[in-house]
Design a protein around this motif. Structure first.
Motif, PDB file in Angstrom:
ATOM      1  N   ASP A 203     -14.720 104.775  34.134  1.00 35.05           N
ATOM      2  CA  ASP A 203     -14.335 103.370  33.948  1.00 35.05           C
ATOM      3  C   ASP A 203     -15.011 102.788  32.708  1.00 35.05           C
ATOM      4  O   ASP A 203     -15.636 101.720  32.747  1.00 35.05           O
ATOM      5  CB  ASP A 203     -14.711 102.554  35.191  1.00 35.05           C
ATOM      6  N   LEU A 204     -14.879 103.483  31.614  1.00 32.66           N
ATOM      7  CA  LEU A 204     -15.535 103.061  30.385  1.00 32.66           C
ATOM      8  C   LEU A 204     -14.949 101.763  29.853  1.00 32.66           C
ATOM      9  O   LEU A 204     -13.734 101.506  29.979  1.00 32.66           O
ATOM     10  CB  LEU A 204     -15.437 104.155  29.329  1.00 32.66           C
ATOM     11  N   LYS A 205     -15.832 100.963  29.267  1.00 34.53           N
ATOM     12  CA  LYS A 205     -15.453  99.665  28.716  1.00 34.53           C
ATOM     13  C   LYS A 205     -15.768  99.630  27.220  1.00 34.53           C
ATOM     14  O   LYS A 205     -16.647 100.380  26.751  1.00 34.53           O
ATOM     15  CB  LYS A 205     -16.236  98.564  29.428  1.00 34.53           C
ATOM     16  N   PRO A 206     -15.108  98.774  26.473  1.00 33.04           N
ATOM     17  CA  PRO A 206     -15.405  98.690  25.031  1.00 33.04           C
ATOM     18  C   PRO A 206     -16.889  98.442  24.759  1.00 33.04           C
ATOM     19  O   PRO A 206     -17.427  98.955  23.758  1.00 33.04           O
ATOM     20  CB  PRO A 206     -14.539  97.520  24.577  1.00 33.04           C
ATOM     21  N   GLU A 207     -17.560  97.716  25.617  1.00 32.82           N
ATOM     22  CA  GLU A 207     -18.984  97.430  25.412  1.00 32.82           C
ATOM     23  C   GLU A 207     -19.875  98.645  25.649  1.00 32.82           C
ATOM     24  O   GLU A 207     -21.081  98.593  25.384  1.00 32.82           O
ATOM     25  CB  GLU A 207     -19.451  96.265  26.286  1.00 32.82           C
ATOM     26  N   ASP A 208     -19.307  99.735  26.129  1.00 35.81           N
ATOM     27  CA  ASP A 208     -20.062 100.988  26.254  1.00 35.81           C
ATOM     28  C   ASP A 208     -20.119 101.753  24.932  1.00 35.81           C
ATOM     29  O   ASP A 208     -20.804 102.776  24.833  1.00 35.81           O
ATOM     30  CB  ASP A 208     -19.445 101.887  27.323  1.00 35.81           C
ATOM     31  N   THR A 209     -19.401 101.273  23.932  1.00 33.06           N
ATOM     32  CA  THR A 209     -19.407 101.921  22.627  1.00 33.06           C
ATOM     33  C   THR A 209     -20.804 101.908  22.033  1.00 33.06           C
ATOM     34  O   THR A 209     -21.429 100.849  21.903  1.00 33.06           O
ATOM     35  CB  THR A 209     -18.438 101.208  21.676  1.00 33.06           C
ATOM     36  N   ALA A 210     -21.306 103.091  21.697  1.00 30.63           N
ATOM     37  CA  ALA A 210     -22.665 103.220  21.178  1.00 30.63           C
ATOM     38  C   ALA A 210     -22.919 104.683  20.840  1.00 30.63           C
ATOM     39  O   ALA A 210     -22.107 105.563  21.170  1.00 30.63           O
ATOM     40  CB  ALA A 210     -23.687 102.750  22.210  1.00 30.63           C
ATOM     41  N   ILE A 211     -24.056 104.921  20.211  1.00 25.06           N
ATOM     42  CA  ILE A 211     -24.560 106.286  20.087  1.00 25.06           C
ATOM     43  C   ILE A 211     -25.442 106.535  21.306  1.00 25.06           C
ATOM     44  O   ILE A 211     -26.339 105.730  21.609  1.00 25.06           O
ATOM     45  CB  ILE A 211     -25.360 106.485  18.793  1.00 25.06           C
ATOM     46  N   TYR A 212     -25.188 107.625  21.987  1.00 21.43           N
ATOM     47  CA  TYR A 212     -25.934 107.970  23.193  1.00 21.43           C
ATOM     48  C   TYR A 212     -26.943 109.071  22.860  1.00 21.43           C
ATOM     49  O   TYR A 212     -26.583 110.089  22.265  1.00 21.43           O
ATOM     50  CB  TYR A 212     -24.981 108.421  24.294  1.00 21.43           C
ATOM     51  N   TYR A 213     -28.181 108.827  23.260  1.00 22.25           N
ATOM     52  CA  TYR A 213     -29.275 109.741  22.965  1.00 22.25           C
ATOM     53  C   TYR A 213     -29.869 110.307  24.249  1.00 22.25           C
ATOM     54  O   TYR A 213     -30.077 109.586  25.226  1.00 22.25           O
ATOM     55  CB  TYR A 213     -30.390 109.028  22.201  1.00 22.25           C
ATOM     56  N   CYS A 214     -30.202 111.568  24.196  1.00 15.70           N
ATOM     57  CA  CYS A 214     -30.928 112.223  25.276  1.00 15.70           C
ATOM     58  C   CYS A 214     -32.428 112.128  24.973  1.00 15.70           C
ATOM     59  O   CYS A 214     -32.834 112.253  23.801  1.00 15.70           O
ATOM     60  CB  CYS A 214     -30.487 113.682  25.356  1.00 15.70           C
ATOM     61  N   ASN A 215     -33.207 111.928  26.000  1.00 17.68           N
ATOM     62  CA  ASN A 215     -34.656 111.795  25.836  1.00 17.68           C
ATOM     63  C   ASN A 215     -35.373 112.609  26.899  1.00 17.68           C
ATOM     64  O   ASN A 215     -34.970 112.616  28.072  1.00 17.68           O
ATOM     65  CB  ASN A 215     -35.046 110.327  25.947  1.00 17.68           C
ATOM     66  N   ALA A 216     -36.430 113.294  26.488  1.00 20.18           N
ATOM     67  CA  ALA A 216     -37.278 114.037  27.417  1.00 20.18           C
ATOM     68  C   ALA A 216     -38.681 113.465  27.358  1.00 20.18           C
ATOM     69  O   ALA A 216     -39.249 113.314  26.268  1.00 20.18           O
ATOM     70  CB  ALA A 216     -37.293 115.520  27.075  1.00 20.18           C
ATOM     71  N   ALA A 217     -39.244 113.130  28.508  1.00 27.42           N
ATOM     72  CA  ALA A 217     -40.582 112.549  28.573  1.00 27.42           C
ATOM     73  C   ALA A 217     -41.497 113.430  29.416  1.00 27.42           C
ATOM     74  O   ALA A 217     -41.073 114.010  30.419  1.00 27.42           O
ATOM     75  CB  ALA A 217     -40.513 111.157  29.172  1.00 27.42           C
ATOM     76  N   GLY A 218     -42.747 113.512  28.965  1.00 25.12           N
ATOM     77  CA  GLY A 218     -43.748 114.295  29.676  1.00 25.12           C
ATOM     78  C   GLY A 218     -45.125 113.795  29.313  1.00 25.12           C
ATOM     79  O   GLY A 218     -45.275 112.666  28.843  1.00 25.12           O
ATOM     80  N   PRO A 219     -46.139 114.625  29.496  1.00 30.22           N
ATOM     81  CA  PRO A 219     -47.500 114.184  29.175  1.00 30.22           C
ATOM     82  C   PRO A 219     -47.732 113.968  27.686  1.00 30.22           C
ATOM     83  O   PRO A 219     -48.587 113.169  27.316  1.00 30.22           O
ATOM     84  CB  PRO A 219     -48.376 115.324  29.717  1.00 30.22           C
ATOM     85  N   GLY A 220     -46.971 114.634  26.849  1.00 26.49           N
ATOM     86  CA  GLY A 220     -47.123 114.481  25.408  1.00 26.49           C
ATOM     87  C   GLY A 220     -46.096 113.513  24.847  1.00 26.49           C
ATOM     88  O   GLY A 220     -45.435 112.795  25.592  1.00 26.49           O
TER      89      GLY A 220
END
Length: 115
Positions: free
Chosen positions: A84-101
């Protein structure tokens, strides 16, 4: 260091669906949380959804009920199913990994929702 590569972005009409994928490599065992962020032109980068190693999930209010995050630890992958995507979902999507560092970011994948 964790290396992340996103894929699956593209152009979709309003109401359509896309599935984003993020492949993780490198120091996988250090990852505590995997997340998807997005950044629209001229706006800040916002957290969209996240999942921890304990499978605790979080969704931003603006995607609840439409997006689903999942991870496959056997393949070192995290996914974002977007419905159900909307025009306001337009963006660059980034993956992120978080840990102790220090956290790691992918290069991003463009999602455009337009008729």
């Amino acid at each position: 260091q964790v290396h992340l590569v996103e894929s699956g972005g593209g152009l979709v009409q309003p109401g359509g669906s896309l599935r984003l994928s993020c492949a993780a490599s490198g120091s996988i065992r250090q990852i505590v949380r995997l997340a998807w962020y997005r950044q629209a032109p001229g706006k800040q980068r916002d957290l969209v959804a996240s999942v921890t190693t304990g499978t605790l999930v979080y969704y931003a209010d603006f995607v609840k009920g439409r997006f689903t995050i999942s991870r496959d630890n056997t393949k070192n992958m995290v996914y974002l199913q977007m419905d159900d995507l909307k025009p306001e979902d337009t963006a660059i999507y980034y993956c992120n990994a978080a840990g102790p560092g220090p956290g790691s970011w992918g290069q991003g994948t463009q999602v455009t929702v337009s008729s």
